[in-house]
Design an enzyme around this catalytic site. Sequence first.
Site, PDB file in Angstrom:
ATOM      1  N   PRO A  12       0.790  -1.232   0.000  1.00  0.00           N
ATOM      2  CA  PRO A  12       0.000   0.000   0.000  1.00  0.00           C
ATOM      3  C   PRO A  12       0.824   1.286   0.000  1.00  0.00           C
ATOM      4  O   PRO A  12       1.865   1.367   0.646  1.00  0.00           O
ATOM      5  CB  PRO A  12      -0.821  -0.104   1.293  1.00  0.00           C
ATOM      6  CG  PRO A  12      -0.162  -1.136   2.117  1.00  0.00           C
ATOM      7  CD  PRO A  12       0.494  -2.088   1.164  1.00  0.00           C
ATOM      8  N   ASN A  13       0.308   2.226  -0.747  1.00  0.00           N
ATOM      9  CA  ASN A  13       0.839   3.590  -0.882  1.00  0.00           C
ATOM     10  C   ASN A  13       2.096   3.680  -1.742  1.00  0.00           C
ATOM     11  O   ASN A  13       2.564   4.790  -2.026  1.00  0.00           O
ATOM     12  CB  ASN A  13       1.077   4.228   0.505  1.00  0.00           C
ATOM     13  CG  ASN A  13      -0.199   4.284   1.322  1.00  0.00           C
ATOM     14  OD1 ASN A  13      -1.205   4.825   0.861  1.00  0.00           O
ATOM     15  ND2 ASN A  13      -0.205   3.702   2.500  1.00  0.00           N
ATOM     16  N   ARG A  20       5.111  10.780  -2.955  1.00  0.00           N
ATOM     17  CA  ARG A  20       4.942  10.461  -1.533  1.00  0.00           C
ATOM     18  C   ARG A  20       6.256  10.679  -0.767  1.00  0.00           C
ATOM     19  O   ARG A  20       7.257  10.013  -1.032  1.00  0.00           O
ATOM     20  CB  ARG A  20       4.518   8.992  -1.403  1.00  0.00           C
ATOM     21  CG  ARG A  20       4.413   8.504   0.023  1.00  0.00           C
ATOM     22  CD  ARG A  20       4.299   6.990   0.095  1.00  0.00           C
ATOM     23  NE  ARG A  20       4.184   6.553   1.468  1.00  0.00           N
ATOM     24  CZ  ARG A  20       4.390   5.307   1.874  1.00  0.00           C
ATOM     25  NH1 ARG A  20       4.705   4.377   0.991  1.00  0.00           N
ATOM     26  NH2 ARG A  20       4.259   4.994   3.131  1.00  0.00           N
ATOM     27  N   TYR A  25      11.403   8.610   0.446  1.00  0.00           N
ATOM     28  CA  TYR A  25      11.329   7.564  -0.582  1.00  0.00           C
ATOM     29  C   TYR A  25      11.909   7.979  -1.938  1.00  0.00           C
ATOM     30  O   TYR A  25      11.889   7.181  -2.870  1.00  0.00           O
ATOM     31  CB  TYR A  25       9.863   7.139  -0.764  1.00  0.00           C
ATOM     32  CG  TYR A  25       9.261   6.564   0.511  1.00  0.00           C
ATOM     33  CD1 TYR A  25       9.752   5.376   1.055  1.00  0.00           C
ATOM     34  CD2 TYR A  25       8.223   7.215   1.183  1.00  0.00           C
ATOM     35  CE1 TYR A  25       9.230   4.852   2.224  1.00  0.00           C
ATOM     36  CE2 TYR A  25       7.683   6.695   2.353  1.00  0.00           C
ATOM     37  CZ  TYR A  25       8.195   5.517   2.872  1.00  0.00           C
ATOM     38  OH  TYR A  25       7.678   5.000   4.032  1.00  0.00           O
ATOM     39  N   ASN A  75       8.050  -5.723  -1.246  1.00  0.00           N
ATOM     40  CA  ASN A  75       8.028  -4.582  -0.337  1.00  0.00           C
ATOM     41  C   ASN A  75       6.610  -4.531   0.239  1.00  0.00           C
ATOM     42  O   ASN A  75       5.693  -4.039  -0.416  1.00  0.00           O
ATOM     43  CB  ASN A  75       8.369  -3.273  -1.049  1.00  0.00           C
ATOM     44  CG  ASN A  75       8.465  -2.116  -0.043  1.00  0.00           C
ATOM     45  OD1 ASN A  75       7.960  -2.204   1.085  1.00  0.00           O
ATOM     46  ND2 ASN A  75       9.107  -1.035  -0.445  1.00  0.00           N
ATOM     47  N   ALA A  78       3.389  -0.839   4.691  1.00  0.00           N
ATOM     48  CA  ALA A  78       2.919  -0.843   6.091  1.00  0.00           C
ATOM     49  C   ALA A  78       2.454  -2.227   6.546  1.00  0.00           C
ATOM     50  O   ALA A  78       2.471  -2.517   7.752  1.00  0.00           O
ATOM     51  CB  ALA A  78       1.817   0.186   6.273  1.00  0.00           C
ATOM     52  N   HIS A  81       4.421  -4.439   9.131  1.00  0.00           N
ATOM     53  CA  HIS A  81       4.464  -4.265  10.581  1.00  0.00           C
ATOM     54  C   HIS A  81       3.339  -4.984  11.327  1.00  0.00           C
ATOM     55  O   HIS A  81       3.400  -5.089  12.536  1.00  0.00           O
ATOM     56  CB  HIS A  81       4.478  -2.772  10.901  1.00  0.00           C
ATOM     57  CG  HIS A  81       5.483  -2.005  10.089  1.00  0.00           C
ATOM     58  ND1 HIS A  81       6.829  -2.307  10.108  1.00  0.00           N
ATOM     59  CD2 HIS A  81       5.340  -1.003   9.167  1.00  0.00           C
ATOM     60  CE1 HIS A  81       7.470  -1.508   9.261  1.00  0.00           C
ATOM     61  NE2 HIS A  81       6.581  -0.707   8.674  1.00  0.00           N
ATOM     62  N   ASP A  88       1.776 -15.302   6.655  1.00  0.00           N
ATOM     63  CA  ASP A  88       1.449 -16.700   6.362  1.00  0.00           C
ATOM     64  C   ASP A  88       1.587 -16.999   4.875  1.00  0.00           C
ATOM     65  O   ASP A  88       2.049 -18.073   4.483  1.00  0.00           O
ATOM     66  CB  ASP A  88       0.035 -17.030   6.852  1.00  0.00           C
ATOM     67  CG  ASP A  88      -0.050 -17.151   8.372  1.00  0.00           C
ATOM     68  OD1 ASP A  88       1.009 -17.186   9.035  1.00  0.00           O
ATOM     69  OD2 ASP A  88      -1.181 -17.202   8.901  1.00  0.00           O
ATOM     70  N   GLU A 102      12.455  -9.729   1.319  1.00  0.00           N
ATOM     71  CA  GLU A 102      11.749  -8.541   1.808  1.00  0.00           C
ATOM     72  C   GLU A 102      12.628  -7.323   1.553  1.00  0.00           C
ATOM     73  O   GLU A 102      13.809  -7.333   1.910  1.00  0.00           O
ATOM     74  CB  GLU A 102      11.479  -8.702   3.317  1.00  0.00           C
ATOM     75  CG  GLU A 102      10.830  -7.486   3.953  1.00  0.00           C
ATOM     76  CD  GLU A 102      10.729  -7.638   5.488  1.00  0.00           C
ATOM     77  OE1 GLU A 102      10.833  -8.781   6.006  1.00  0.00           O
ATOM     78  OE2 GLU A 102      10.558  -6.609   6.152  1.00  0.00           O
ATOM     79  N   HIS A 104      12.915  -2.873   1.599  1.00  0.00           N
ATOM     80  CA  HIS A 104      12.389  -1.561   1.972  1.00  0.00           C
ATOM     81  C   HIS A 104      13.264  -0.488   1.356  1.00  0.00           C
ATOM     82  O   HIS A 104      14.499  -0.629   1.327  1.00  0.00           O
ATOM     83  CB  HIS A 104      12.354  -1.393   3.492  1.00  0.00           C
ATOM     84  CG  HIS A 104      11.487  -2.421   4.158  1.00  0.00           C
ATOM     85  ND1 HIS A 104      10.116  -2.324   4.178  1.00  0.00           N
ATOM     86  CD2 HIS A 104      11.799  -3.581   4.765  1.00  0.00           C
ATOM     87  CE1 HIS A 104       9.623  -3.378   4.800  1.00  0.00           C
ATOM     88  NE2 HIS A 104      10.619  -4.166   5.152  1.00  0.00           N
ATOM     89  N   SER A 106      13.359   2.719   2.517  1.00  0.00           N
ATOM     90  CA  SER A 106      13.963   3.379   3.674  1.00  0.00           C
ATOM     91  C   SER A 106      14.544   2.306   4.602  1.00  0.00           C
ATOM     92  O   SER A 106      14.373   1.102   4.350  1.00  0.00           O
ATOM     93  CB  SER A 106      12.903   4.198   4.416  1.00  0.00           C
ATOM     94  OG  SER A 106      11.935   3.331   5.006  1.00  0.00           O
ATOM     95  N   ARG A 111      13.598   4.639  11.847  1.00  0.00           N
ATOM     96  CA  ARG A 111      12.400   5.487  11.833  1.00  0.00           C
ATOM     97  C   ARG A 111      11.549   5.246  13.082  1.00  0.00           C
ATOM     98  O   ARG A 111      12.069   4.837  14.107  1.00  0.00           O
ATOM     99  CB  ARG A 111      11.644   5.228  10.520  1.00  0.00           C
ATOM    100  CG  ARG A 111      12.504   5.528   9.284  1.00  0.00           C
ATOM    101  CD  ARG A 111      11.762   5.229   8.005  1.00  0.00           C
ATOM    102  NE  ARG A 111      10.582   6.087   7.868  1.00  0.00           N
ATOM    103  CZ  ARG A 111       9.606   5.865   6.973  1.00  0.00           C
ATOM    104  NH1 ARG A 111       9.692   4.824   6.157  1.00  0.00           N
ATOM    105  NH2 ARG A 111       8.581   6.669   6.903  1.00  0.00           N
ATOM    106  N   ARG A 115       7.782   0.902  13.172  1.00  0.00           N
ATOM    107  CA  ARG A 115       8.390   0.333  11.955  1.00  0.00           C
ATOM    108  C   ARG A 115       9.544  -0.624  12.281  1.00  0.00           C
ATOM    109  O   ARG A 115      10.095  -1.255  11.389  1.00  0.00           O
ATOM    110  CB  ARG A 115       8.899   1.456  11.041  1.00  0.00           C
ATOM    111  CG  ARG A 115       7.812   2.364  10.528  1.00  0.00           C
ATOM    112  CD  ARG A 115       8.352   3.366   9.510  1.00  0.00           C
ATOM    113  NE  ARG A 115       7.497   4.520   9.395  1.00  0.00           N
ATOM    114  CZ  ARG A 115       6.392   4.587   8.628  1.00  0.00           C
ATOM    115  NH1 ARG A 115       6.039   3.558   7.899  1.00  0.00           N
ATOM    116  NH2 ARG A 115       5.659   5.685   8.586  1.00  0.00           N
TER     117      ARG A 115
END
Length: 147
Positions: A12-13, A20, A25, A75, A78, A81, A88, A102, A104, A106, A111, A115
Amino acid sequence: MTGTRILVLNGPNLGRLGSREPDVYGSQDLNALRALLTDLAGARAEIEVRQTDDEAELIHWLHEAVDHRTPVILNPAAFTHYSYALRDAAALVTKAGITLIEVHISNPHARETFRHTSVISGVASGVIAGFGFGSYGLAVEAVLASA
Ligand code: DQA
């Protein structure tokens, strides 16, 4: 290694990359990421970059990765977290012996406290964070090295 496909899945986002929080980012968008990774992979792999704000869709994409035995760069944004459902689904991928990295943009550990926890990392093949779009590039190299 021709024939390798890599799914690059974004939560998301991340569709808002470019506008953003550019201080966090950067100012490049997902199309720029797609171009960067396609160029980096060259003939070594086919890169498919996707983004969704929808947890269910992201989970379905991980199921698809299991069914087609496609390595994944994820990625989770959010969802990292708190989404046990996504964890799963990620575990389905790695327990099937398929690489899932995985990433990221940032460094979440530098942060806000919320996070600092990733519910995904424990089932990922590995984690790369804090290098901007370079995190994805390093992940592509890691996937290819493990393929
Ligand atoms: C992020 C870090 C997450 O904490 C955040 O919710 C994101 C992006 C990153 O790429 O740095 O959306 O996953």
